[in-house]
Each structure stands twice: as structure tokens, then as C-alpha cells.
Design an enzyme around this catalytic site. Structure first.
Site, PDB file in Angstrom:
ATOM      1  N   PHE A  12       0.834  -1.206   0.000  1.00  0.00           N
ATOM      2  CA  PHE A  12       0.000   0.000   0.000  1.00  0.00           C
ATOM      3  C   PHE A  12       0.870   1.257   0.000  1.00  0.00           C
ATOM      4  O   PHE A  12       0.722   2.146  -0.849  1.00  0.00           O
ATOM      5  CB  PHE A  12      -0.929  -0.018   1.220  1.00  0.00           C
ATOM      6  CG  PHE A  12      -1.543   1.313   1.569  1.00  0.00           C
ATOM      7  CD1 PHE A  12      -2.423   1.933   0.696  1.00  0.00           C
ATOM      8  CD2 PHE A  12      -1.233   1.944   2.763  1.00  0.00           C
ATOM      9  CE1 PHE A  12      -2.983   3.170   1.005  1.00  0.00           C
ATOM     10  CE2 PHE A  12      -1.791   3.175   3.083  1.00  0.00           C
ATOM     11  CZ  PHE A  12      -2.666   3.789   2.203  1.00  0.00           C
ATOM     12  N   ASP A  44      13.612 -11.484  -1.785  1.00  0.00           N
ATOM     13  CA  ASP A  44      13.280 -11.842  -0.411  1.00  0.00           C
ATOM     14  C   ASP A  44      14.353 -11.228   0.477  1.00  0.00           C
ATOM     15  O   ASP A  44      15.522 -11.630   0.421  1.00  0.00           O
ATOM     16  CB  ASP A  44      13.264 -13.371  -0.273  1.00  0.00           C
ATOM     17  CG  ASP A  44      12.898 -13.845   1.127  1.00  0.00           C
ATOM     18  OD1 ASP A  44      12.898 -13.020   2.067  1.00  0.00           O
ATOM     19  OD2 ASP A  44      12.616 -15.047   1.281  1.00  0.00           O
ATOM     20  N   LEU A  66      10.600  -0.139   3.035  1.00  0.00           N
ATOM     21  CA  LEU A  66       9.232  -0.328   3.528  1.00  0.00           C
ATOM     22  C   LEU A  66       8.882  -1.801   3.728  1.00  0.00           C
ATOM     23  O   LEU A  66       7.888  -2.125   4.378  1.00  0.00           O
ATOM     24  CB  LEU A  66       8.226   0.268   2.532  1.00  0.00           C
ATOM     25  CG  LEU A  66       8.367   1.741   2.162  1.00  0.00           C
ATOM     26  CD1 LEU A  66       7.316   2.119   1.125  1.00  0.00           C
ATOM     27  CD2 LEU A  66       8.245   2.630   3.395  1.00  0.00           C
ATOM     28  N   TYR A 134       5.065  -7.378  16.657  1.00  0.00           N
ATOM     29  CA  TYR A 134       5.298  -6.423  15.572  1.00  0.00           C
ATOM     30  C   TYR A 134       6.131  -5.248  16.076  1.00  0.00           C
ATOM     31  O   TYR A 134       7.181  -4.907  15.516  1.00  0.00           O
ATOM     32  CB  TYR A 134       3.966  -5.940  14.992  1.00  0.00           C
ATOM     33  CG  TYR A 134       4.108  -4.792  14.032  1.00  0.00           C
ATOM     34  CD1 TYR A 134       4.852  -4.918  12.862  1.00  0.00           C
ATOM     35  CD2 TYR A 134       3.509  -3.557  14.293  1.00  0.00           C
ATOM     36  CE1 TYR A 134       5.002  -3.846  11.982  1.00  0.00           C
ATOM     37  CE2 TYR A 134       3.648  -2.493  13.416  1.00  0.00           C
ATOM     38  CZ  TYR A 134       4.387  -2.641  12.265  1.00  0.00           C
ATOM     39  OH  TYR A 134       4.540  -1.589  11.399  1.00  0.00           O
ATOM     40  N   LYS A 138      10.197  -4.224  15.311  1.00  0.00           N
ATOM     41  CA  LYS A 138      10.589  -2.924  14.767  1.00  0.00           C
ATOM     42  C   LYS A 138      11.590  -2.224  15.701  1.00  0.00           C
ATOM     43  O   LYS A 138      12.541  -1.574  15.241  1.00  0.00           O
ATOM     44  CB  LYS A 138       9.353  -2.045  14.554  1.00  0.00           C
ATOM     45  CG  LYS A 138       8.493  -2.455  13.367  1.00  0.00           C
ATOM     46  CD  LYS A 138       9.205  -2.244  12.048  1.00  0.00           C
ATOM     47  CE  LYS A 138       8.280  -2.385  10.862  1.00  0.00           C
ATOM     48  NZ  LYS A 138       8.979  -2.151   9.571  1.00  0.00           N
TER      49      LYS A 138
END
Length: 292
Positions: A12, A44, A66, A134, A138
């Protein structure tokens, strides 16, 4: 033309950002896990051999990373770290191995790293306290990436919520849009009185562009607006535009205990680094998504 490599170009964010930068005169290349094509490489990021091929061929002037797993409810915990953390380290190691030093390497972290701070406005001085895999993956990425600050021109960004056309429907705003498009009678949501950032993807793209063109490096910075919008207000705007009312049912499973009423990101550091960035009214973002 300056060459920009966007990892996860078919995401997106990647599709919007690639178009935005192309319109601004950049020569845009990208990586995708599944597809290859014109200036797009199948890659990958957990495989260093894939990255070495791409970087050797493109020799980018800029990189915006991203690629990663962005849905917090993803099934396999280990994958968050394999992709989001180790994948990023692979990119940085590959650049050093090839002797490449782009003018800017922007790494997309997430505002999720802040966790539950008990504050209404979150700034970069806070110590991250991620509460899920998640966010933790990060933050682990951020910690590793800081070790490359003296070797590469890196900016780590922490985007707050943003939305726009073609965002996947498991995200909140696209879910609401879908219900109105299908003229559903009811929708199940969590606490509709809370206020959160829902920025327009074009605002985020402009910030990425300004960061690319800045002299900033070795910094961690929010991509935020400090503009809070209540879910209740989103529903009311949608009802006004669509001409019909939907019944909102609060699902207790979606309500978080002790949820902060208002939660936004500070723009103080961001705007100090790149200058103030304006964005359209959120109603216009909703209208574009509804009419798409």
C-alpha cells in the site's frame, strides 16, 4: 535523475510512494516478494543473496525500506523478527559489502514501538515499550540499525496511522469505508470515543520526499501530524457523505482496557528537521476512498 530503491514497492505504502516520487522526477526502482517487471526486482530480504543482486544492479542514490510484515495480528511470531529485524540488517550489511553509500537510507519503523506510555502525545525522547511482536521486531530493528549510523546515512522513521485508496480492508478506515460502500446496516467497532491519528498517505509521501532531500542523518523521527480524529467523527462524516446511517455496535473484544482517550504523535522534531508539512482535511481523504 536520482535513483530511488523502494523495498516492498507493491505494498500500500510502496505503490503510493513510487507514484509520488516518479511525479517528482525520481527514477524509481523497487523490490517485491512475489513480482518482477520493469524496474521491479523479485527479492526476499531475508536472503542476502537476493539483496546483493538488486543493489549491485541498481546502485541506488536513495533507499526507502518499507518491506516487512505490517499487520500486528499476523499468525507467526518468529516471522516478525526474521523479516522486520534480520531483513533490515541484511540490507545494511549488503550495502557495506558492496561498498555502496547512498545519500540517504530511510528505514520504516512504527509508532507501535512506543507501546502504552500513558501519555496523549508521543515524542521521540520516550523510551519504547512495545507490547506485541510487531512493535518489538521494529524496535529490535531500530537498535541494530543505530550501529550503522557512522557508516551509512540513515534515518529511522516511526509512522503513525495513515490511510488512503487501496489500503487493505483489515485496517480500520478501509473496513469502515467498505461497510458504507456495501450499505451495511451495522458495524462492529471498539471504543468509538477515542481519538487517534489517521493521516493521508499523500502527507506521508511528502514527508518521505522531504527527508530524502534533507541533510538529516543518524536520527529517529516520527511521521505524525498531532491531529487526533475520533472514530465517532469518522462515522458521522461517512454518514453525511453517503446519505444514510449505520448502527455502530461496540464489540467488547475490540475495546482495550485503560485505553487512552487521545493519542497522537509529536511533530516538533519532524518539522524542525524538514519544515512544516500541510495535509488535506480528513473528510477529503474519506471522500476519495469512498468514491474510488
Amino acid at each position: 535523475m536520482k535513483k530511488v530503491l523502494i523495498t516492498g514497492i507493491d505494498s500500500f505504502s510502496g505503490t503510493h510512494l513510487s507514484s509520488y516520487l516518479q511525479n517528482a522526477g525520481y527514477d524509481v526502482y523497487g523490490t517485491s516478494l512475489f513480482l518482477s517487471g520493469d524496474k521491479k526486482y523479485q527479492c526476499d530480504i531475508t536472503k542476502k543473496s537476493d539483496l546483493l543482486i538488486v543493489l549491485k544492479n541498481v546502485k541506488p542514490d536513495f533507499i526507502i525500506h518499507l518491506s516487512g510484515i505490517s499487520f500486528a495480528a499476523f499468525d507467526t511470531s518468529e516471522e516478525f523478527y526474521r523479516v522486520n529485524t534480520i531483513g533490515t540488517a541484511n540490507i545494511l550489511d549488503s550495502l557495506l559489502e558492496l561498498g555502496l553509500n547512498p545519500a540517504k537510507v530511510i528505514l520504516a519503523s512504527s509508532a507501535t514501538v512506543y507501546g502504552n506510555q500513558g501519555l496523549e502525545v508521543l515524542d521521540e525522547s520516550l523510551c519504547p515499550q512495545p507490547t506485541n511482536h510487531y512493535g518489538a521486531s521494529k524496535y529490535a530493528m531500530e537498535c541494530l540499525a543505530k550501529n550503522y549510523f557512522e557508516k551509512l546515512n540513515i534515518i529511522i522513521v516511526r509512522p503513525f496511522n495513515y490511510t488512503g485508496i487501496n489500503q487493505q480492508e483489515h485496517f480500520l478506515i478501509p473496513k469502515i469505508i467498505k461497510h458504507f460502500k456495501q450499505m451495511k446496516q451495522t458495524i462492529e467497532l471498539g471504543n468509538i470515543d477515542v481519538s487517534r491519528e489517521f493521516n493521508d498517505v499523500s502527507y506521508v509521501c511528502e514527508i518521505y520526499k522531504k527527508l530524502l532531500e534533507s541533510s538529516v542523518a543518524s536520527e529517529v523521527v516520527n511521521i505524525a501530524s498531532n491531529r487526533g480524529i475520533k472514530l465517532l467523527d469518522v462515522i458521522e462524516m461517512m454518514q453525511e457523505m453517503s446519505g444514510y446511517k449505520i448502527e455502530v455496535k461496540v464489540n467488547p473484544a475490540f475495546v482495550r482496557e485503560g485505553e487512552i482517550k487521545s493519542l497522537t504523535g509529536s511533530t516538533k522534531k519532524l518539522f524542525k528537521l524538514i519544515g512544516e508539512v500541510e495535509q488535506k482535511e480528513f473528510k477529503e481523504t474519506l471522500r476519495e476512498m469512498l468514491e474510488a
